[in-house]
Design a protein around this motif. Sequence first.
Motif, PDB file in Angstrom:
ATOM      1  N   ILE A  29      -2.439   0.983  -3.716  1.00 36.52           N
ATOM      2  CA  ILE A  29      -1.952   0.113  -4.816  1.00 36.52           C
ATOM      3  C   ILE A  29      -2.855   0.277  -6.037  1.00 36.52           C
ATOM      4  O   ILE A  29      -2.391   0.446  -7.161  1.00 36.52           O
ATOM      5  CB  ILE A  29      -1.915  -1.376  -4.368  1.00 36.52           C
ATOM      6  N   PHE A  30      -4.182   0.256  -5.826  1.00 39.06           N
ATOM      7  CA  PHE A  30      -5.125   0.355  -6.956  1.00 39.06           C
ATOM      8  C   PHE A  30      -5.018   1.707  -7.653  1.00 39.06           C
ATOM      9  O   PHE A  30      -5.151   1.797  -8.866  1.00 39.06           O
ATOM     10  CB  PHE A  30      -6.567   0.108  -6.477  1.00 39.06           C
ATOM     11  N   ASN A  31      -4.773   2.760  -6.858  1.00 42.22           N
ATOM     12  CA  ASN A  31      -4.657   4.099  -7.464  1.00 42.22           C
ATOM     13  C   ASN A  31      -3.397   4.243  -8.299  1.00 42.22           C
ATOM     14  O   ASN A  31      -3.363   5.020  -9.253  1.00 42.22           O
ATOM     15  CB  ASN A  31      -4.690   5.182  -6.385  1.00 42.22           C
ATOM     16  N   LYS A  32      -2.335   3.499  -7.889  1.00 42.15           N
ATOM     17  CA  LYS A  32      -1.060   3.632  -8.604  1.00 42.15           C
ATOM     18  C   LYS A  32      -0.835   2.508  -9.611  1.00 42.15           C
ATOM     19  O   LYS A  32       0.176   2.508 -10.320  1.00 42.15           O
ATOM     20  CB  LYS A  32       0.085   3.660  -7.595  1.00 42.15           C
TER      21      LYS A  32
ATOM     22  N   ARG B  33      -7.530   2.000 -17.088  1.00 41.33           N
ATOM     23  CA  ARG B  33      -7.774   3.294 -16.441  1.00 41.33           C
ATOM     24  C   ARG B  33      -8.606   4.164 -17.390  1.00 41.33           C
ATOM     25  O   ARG B  33      -8.278   4.245 -18.584  1.00 41.33           O
ATOM     26  CB  ARG B  33      -6.421   3.964 -16.155  1.00 41.33           C
ATOM     27  N   LEU B  48     -10.451   3.222 -12.078  1.00 42.93           N
ATOM     28  CA  LEU B  48      -9.909   1.944 -12.541  1.00 42.93           C
ATOM     29  C   LEU B  48     -11.074   0.983 -12.734  1.00 42.93           C
ATOM     30  O   LEU B  48     -11.939   0.880 -11.864  1.00 42.93           O
ATOM     31  CB  LEU B  48      -8.938   1.381 -11.497  1.00 42.93           C
ATOM     32  N   LYS B 125     -11.645   6.663  -8.248  1.00 46.47           N
ATOM     33  CA  LYS B 125     -10.419   7.269  -7.724  1.00 46.47           C
ATOM     34  C   LYS B 125     -10.741   8.204  -6.572  1.00 46.47           C
ATOM     35  O   LYS B 125     -11.691   8.938  -6.642  1.00 46.47           O
ATOM     36  CB  LYS B 125      -9.699   8.027  -8.829  1.00 46.47           C
TER      37      LYS B 125
END
Lengths: 176, 125
Positions: A29-32, B33, B48, B125
């Motif tokens: 979820i955090f990556n997307k 980001r 993030l 990431k």
Amino acid sequence: MAFVDKRHYCKKKLFSNYFQMLSETLTSIFNKLPARSVHAHCDGPCGVYDPASARIAAEAVLSMTKKLITLAPAGNDQASISAYNNTFSRFVAIKEEESQKTKKELLILWTDYFKPEHLATYPDLHETFWKAAKLCSACKVSIDQTKAEELLAAVQKIHSMFWSSKGRSDSWVTAS
Amino acid sequence: MIAGLPQADKGLFQKPDLFTLLTLIIGYRQHLRVVGNSMEGTLKEGDLITYKKLNQKNIDLEIGDIVVASHPKTKNKLIIKRIHRIYQNKFDLRGDNFLSSTDSRDWGLIEFDLIIGKVDKIFSK
């Protein structure tokens, strides 16, 4: 007793699997996660600088200067004079344009790539760029092969400074 | 890189958790980001980050903090830098990757009003 231990082990494993699954889902979820961009900024826009563009322009200046020096009308008739004038004007225009381009490329390296920290390693950095920029102007306003060669030599010096500042030693290769 | 900061940054690096997700959903925290490489050494492209907006209760900025600020020259563009020096109400912001960073060395000092928030979590990431 063994039965209780086994139940306890199964529960533990179940929880462990559950947390691992949760962690993987959250990471996904955090990556997307849609997010606005914040710029860890550099004007390059990504630090892409290369003195090659200055070298190509400086080579063009030298080449056009040499061509202008050797250029002569094919004859004394009107057609030959017109052709000569036309070619001469074109060569001058290209020489001036390439001189300006060389100056622009050098100024980008000077003002955007090189930082105050580089002065410790290259104390003559400002002097080198300033002289190179002056040579661009000299090549623009005159037909002077010595100045054009000095400009190319100055660009070569900047090429060496640039690549050594990056810890690399790219060889100096000219196109002409 | 400012000496001693990697240790200070360690606390910022976190694994994604439900609590943070919840605070993002309710708007207690904001997220962004990272684009670009001027903070390399700490932040990579695609990371993030979350930050809390500065307000009357939350204006405690120190040297070494990573902050989100409005670009001083370009409208609607956000930048992320580290506080290198503080001069009264003006900030000297620098990128950790100082050889490839456009920052206060180019723009001059950044006014306090341009600083939007302080980074409190980083999710690599």
